[in-house]
Design a protein around this motif. Sequence first.
Motif, PDB file in Angstrom:
ATOM      1  N   ILE A 124      65.056  -5.409 -13.161  1.00  0.00           N
ATOM      2  CA  ILE A 124      63.680  -5.544 -12.670  1.00  0.00           C
ATOM      3  C   ILE A 124      62.738  -4.681 -13.496  1.00  0.00           C
ATOM      4  O   ILE A 124      61.667  -5.124 -13.926  1.00  0.00           O
ATOM      5  N   VAL A 125      63.114  -3.430 -13.729  1.00  0.00           N
ATOM      6  CA  VAL A 125      62.310  -2.522 -14.527  1.00  0.00           C
ATOM      7  C   VAL A 125      63.237  -1.472 -15.116  1.00  0.00           C
ATOM      8  O   VAL A 125      64.247  -1.100 -14.512  1.00  0.00           O
ATOM      9  N   GLU A 126      62.911  -1.030 -16.314  1.00  0.00           N
ATOM     10  CA  GLU A 126      63.707   0.017 -16.941  1.00  0.00           C
ATOM     11  C   GLU A 126      63.069   1.369 -16.651  1.00  0.00           C
ATOM     12  O   GLU A 126      61.870   1.574 -16.911  1.00  0.00           O
ATOM     13  N   LEU A 127      63.886   2.254 -16.079  1.00  0.00           N
ATOM     14  CA  LEU A 127      63.400   3.585 -15.698  1.00  0.00           C
ATOM     15  C   LEU A 127      64.150   4.631 -16.486  1.00  0.00           C
ATOM     16  O   LEU A 127      65.389   4.579 -16.605  1.00  0.00           O
ATOM     17  N   ASP A 128      63.389   5.585 -17.024  1.00  0.00           N
ATOM     18  CA  ASP A 128      64.049   6.712 -17.665  1.00  0.00           C
ATOM     19  C   ASP A 128      64.479   7.711 -16.588  1.00  0.00           C
ATOM     20  O   ASP A 128      64.254   7.520 -15.393  1.00  0.00           O
ATOM     21  N   GLU A 129      65.115   8.803 -17.017  1.00  0.00           N
ATOM     22  CA  GLU A 129      65.655   9.772 -16.063  1.00  0.00           C
ATOM     23  C   GLU A 129      64.568  10.414 -15.233  1.00  0.00           C
ATOM     24  O   GLU A 129      64.734  10.685 -14.045  1.00  0.00           O
ATOM     25  N   GLU A 130      63.410  10.668 -15.851  1.00  0.00           N
ATOM     26  CA  GLU A 130      62.319  11.318 -15.123  1.00  0.00           C
ATOM     27  C   GLU A 130      61.784  10.403 -14.027  1.00  0.00           C
ATOM     28  O   GLU A 130      61.554  10.842 -12.887  1.00  0.00           O
ATOM     29  N   ARG A 131      61.602   9.105 -14.331  1.00  0.00           N
ATOM     30  CA  ARG A 131      61.107   8.166 -13.339  1.00  0.00           C
ATOM     31  C   ARG A 131      62.153   7.894 -12.247  1.00  0.00           C
ATOM     32  O   ARG A 131      61.801   7.680 -11.083  1.00  0.00           O
ATOM     33  N   LYS A 132      63.423   7.896 -12.635  1.00  0.00           N
ATOM     34  CA  LYS A 132      64.464   7.760 -11.616  1.00  0.00           C
ATOM     35  C   LYS A 132      64.422   8.922 -10.630  1.00  0.00           C
ATOM     36  O   LYS A 132      64.541   8.734  -9.413  1.00  0.00           O
ATOM     37  N   ALA A 133      64.235  10.142 -11.169  1.00  0.00           N
ATOM     38  CA  ALA A 133      64.161  11.308 -10.293  1.00  0.00           C
ATOM     39  C   ALA A 133      62.963  11.202  -9.364  1.00  0.00           C
ATOM     40  O   ALA A 133      63.044  11.535  -8.158  1.00  0.00           O
ATOM     41  N   ALA A 134      61.810  10.744  -9.883  1.00  0.00           N
ATOM     42  CA  ALA A 134      60.626  10.599  -9.047  1.00  0.00           C
ATOM     43  C   ALA A 134      60.841   9.538  -7.972  1.00  0.00           C
ATOM     44  O   ALA A 134      60.435   9.701  -6.812  1.00  0.00           O
ATOM     45  N   MET A 135      61.506   8.441  -8.368  1.00  0.00           N
ATOM     46  CA  MET A 135      61.762   7.374  -7.407  1.00  0.00           C
ATOM     47  C   MET A 135      62.719   7.854  -6.300  1.00  0.00           C
ATOM     48  O   MET A 135      62.512   7.587  -5.114  1.00  0.00           O
ATOM     49  N   VAL A 136      63.756   8.583  -6.694  1.00  0.00           N
ATOM     50  CA  VAL A 136      64.696   9.129  -5.698  1.00  0.00           C
ATOM     51  C   VAL A 136      63.982  10.074  -4.752  1.00  0.00           C
ATOM     52  O   VAL A 136      64.173  10.044  -3.533  1.00  0.00           O
ATOM     53  N   SER A 137      63.118  10.927  -5.303  1.00  0.00           N
ATOM     54  CA  SER A 137      62.379  11.865  -4.462  1.00  0.00           C
ATOM     55  C   SER A 137      61.482  11.139  -3.463  1.00  0.00           C
ATOM     56  O   SER A 137      61.439  11.475  -2.283  1.00  0.00           O
ATOM     57  N   ASN A 138      60.773  10.127  -3.949  1.00  0.00           N
ATOM     58  CA  ASN A 138      59.884   9.387  -3.051  1.00  0.00           C
ATOM     59  C   ASN A 138      60.656   8.649  -1.951  1.00  0.00           C
ATOM     60  O   ASN A 138      60.253   8.652  -0.786  1.00  0.00           O
ATOM     61  N   LEU A 139      61.767   8.020  -2.346  1.00  0.00           N
ATOM     62  CA  LEU A 139      62.552   7.296  -1.349  1.00  0.00           C
ATOM     63  C   LEU A 139      63.157   8.242  -0.311  1.00  0.00           C
ATOM     64  O   LEU A 139      63.204   7.922   0.883  1.00  0.00           O
ATOM     65  N   MET A 140      63.616   9.403  -0.745  1.00  0.00           N
ATOM     66  CA  MET A 140      64.194  10.356   0.203  1.00  0.00           C
ATOM     67  C   MET A 140      63.137  10.864   1.173  1.00  0.00           C
ATOM     68  O   MET A 140      63.411  11.061   2.371  1.00  0.00           O
ATOM     69  N   VAL A 141      61.922  11.079   0.676  1.00  0.00           N
ATOM     70  CA  VAL A 141      60.840  11.517   1.561  1.00  0.00           C
ATOM     71  C   VAL A 141      60.515  10.440   2.584  1.00  0.00           C
ATOM     72  O   VAL A 141      60.329  10.713   3.780  1.00  0.00           O
ATOM     73  N   VAL A 142      60.467   9.180   2.112  1.00  0.00           N
ATOM     74  CA  VAL A 142      60.145   8.078   3.034  1.00  0.00           C
ATOM     75  C   VAL A 142      61.245   7.900   4.082  1.00  0.00           C
ATOM     76  O   VAL A 142      60.984   7.728   5.277  1.00  0.00           O
ATOM     77  N   LEU A 143      62.504   7.964   3.645  1.00  0.00           N
ATOM     78  CA  LEU A 143      63.614   7.679   4.559  1.00  0.00           C
ATOM     79  C   LEU A 143      63.949   8.844   5.480  1.00  0.00           C
ATOM     80  O   LEU A 143      64.440   8.633   6.593  1.00  0.00           O
ATOM     81  N   CYS A 144      63.721  10.063   5.063  1.00  0.00           N
ATOM     82  CA  CYS A 144      64.109  11.230   5.846  1.00  0.00           C
ATOM     83  C   CYS A 144      62.951  11.873   6.587  1.00  0.00           C
ATOM     84  O   CYS A 144      63.159  12.799   7.383  1.00  0.00           O
ATOM     85  N   GLY A 145      61.737  11.457   6.345  1.00  0.00           N
ATOM     86  CA  GLY A 145      60.596  12.090   6.985  1.00  0.00           C
ATOM     87  C   GLY A 145      60.491  11.748   8.460  1.00  0.00           C
ATOM     88  O   GLY A 145      60.899  10.677   8.914  1.00  0.00           O
ATOM     89  N   ASP A 146      59.934  12.692   9.239  1.00  0.00           N
ATOM     90  CA  ASP A 146      59.727  12.475  10.674  1.00  0.00           C
ATOM     91  C   ASP A 146      58.513  11.579  10.944  1.00  0.00           C
ATOM     92  O   ASP A 146      58.428  10.943  11.990  1.00  0.00           O
TER      93      ASP A 146
END
Length: 330
Positions: free
Chosen positions: A294-316
């Motif tokens: 779908i899209v090519e992500l470098d390591e920095e963008r992968k880290a940002a995506m993981v951070s955003n998803l974890m905030v969305v999924l784990c936030g109260d």
Amino acid sequence: MPKTPPTTTPDRAAAAAAANGPAADGDLPEMPKPRVREFAANSIGGGLALLLGLIGLLAGAGLVVLGAGAGSDGSTGTAVGLIILGVLLFLGSIFAMAGLNMVAPGEARVVQLFGRYTGTIRTDGLRWVNPLTTRQKVSTRVRNHETAVLKVNDAYGNPVELAAVVVWKVEDTAQAVFEVDDFLEFVSTQTEAAVRHIAIEYPYDAYDEEALSLRGNAEEITEKLAVELSARVQAAGVRIIESRFTHLAYAPEIASAMLQRQQAGAVVAARRQIVDGAVGMVEAALSRITEQGIVELDEERKAAMVSNLMVVLCGDRSPQPVLNTGGLYQ
């Protein structure tokens, strides 16, 4: 919080004792061996004895009447003999009828002759035994005993409150009468002692997940209670049918603090489960993006995506997205 553990039956208690092995048996109290065992007393049907006794009473009364009639006719010697014989037969019939016993279902009579145990009558109905014996009534019905709420320190020294109910019955009437002073008080005292001993051996809540605790391992603890109770009351000829804890809670002075600890543990466990689920979802999302190209992500963008998803999924709270209207790196 109060909790009612499941019932423990004798079969499960015996299985627990077999599983625990000799080491567990060493913790059980050693009671003295019984000096007397129950056996059946010599007795006959009371109907026949009652009939013979009534005949003897009537015959004795008739002889007295005949003797009185013979005395009025002038036969003094015959009259005296008949009267004496009638009185003796009357008194003998009364004495013989003193051996009659009415035994109801669920009862037994422990028979003693001059202090010596001569057997137990368990056959219900009217029975006759030696009139010189003494008979003590013992109930063989199923009974239950519920302890008061006991305050005990658990294995960690925390004060806890416990109460238990025990269902039991007299199995050996001879032991119940002759081996202990009062088998009712004996069962009550030994039940309380067993509950206290179990409480001080285990914590209410175990910090180690593999250790047994009163609240977390209710089934195993009640099995141990049944095994110990059976060993304690066996000397009194009593059989434990079932046992259970009816009340289990922290003492009021520490209940609020321990409740906060339980709530904190529940929150931590819930958070751990949420994080585990979120990590799995993020891993699945990255794998599908990579596989489908779908899209090519470098390591920095992968880290940002993981951070955003974890905030969305784990936030109260619901996340507030920030839309990027520029390029990928702007």
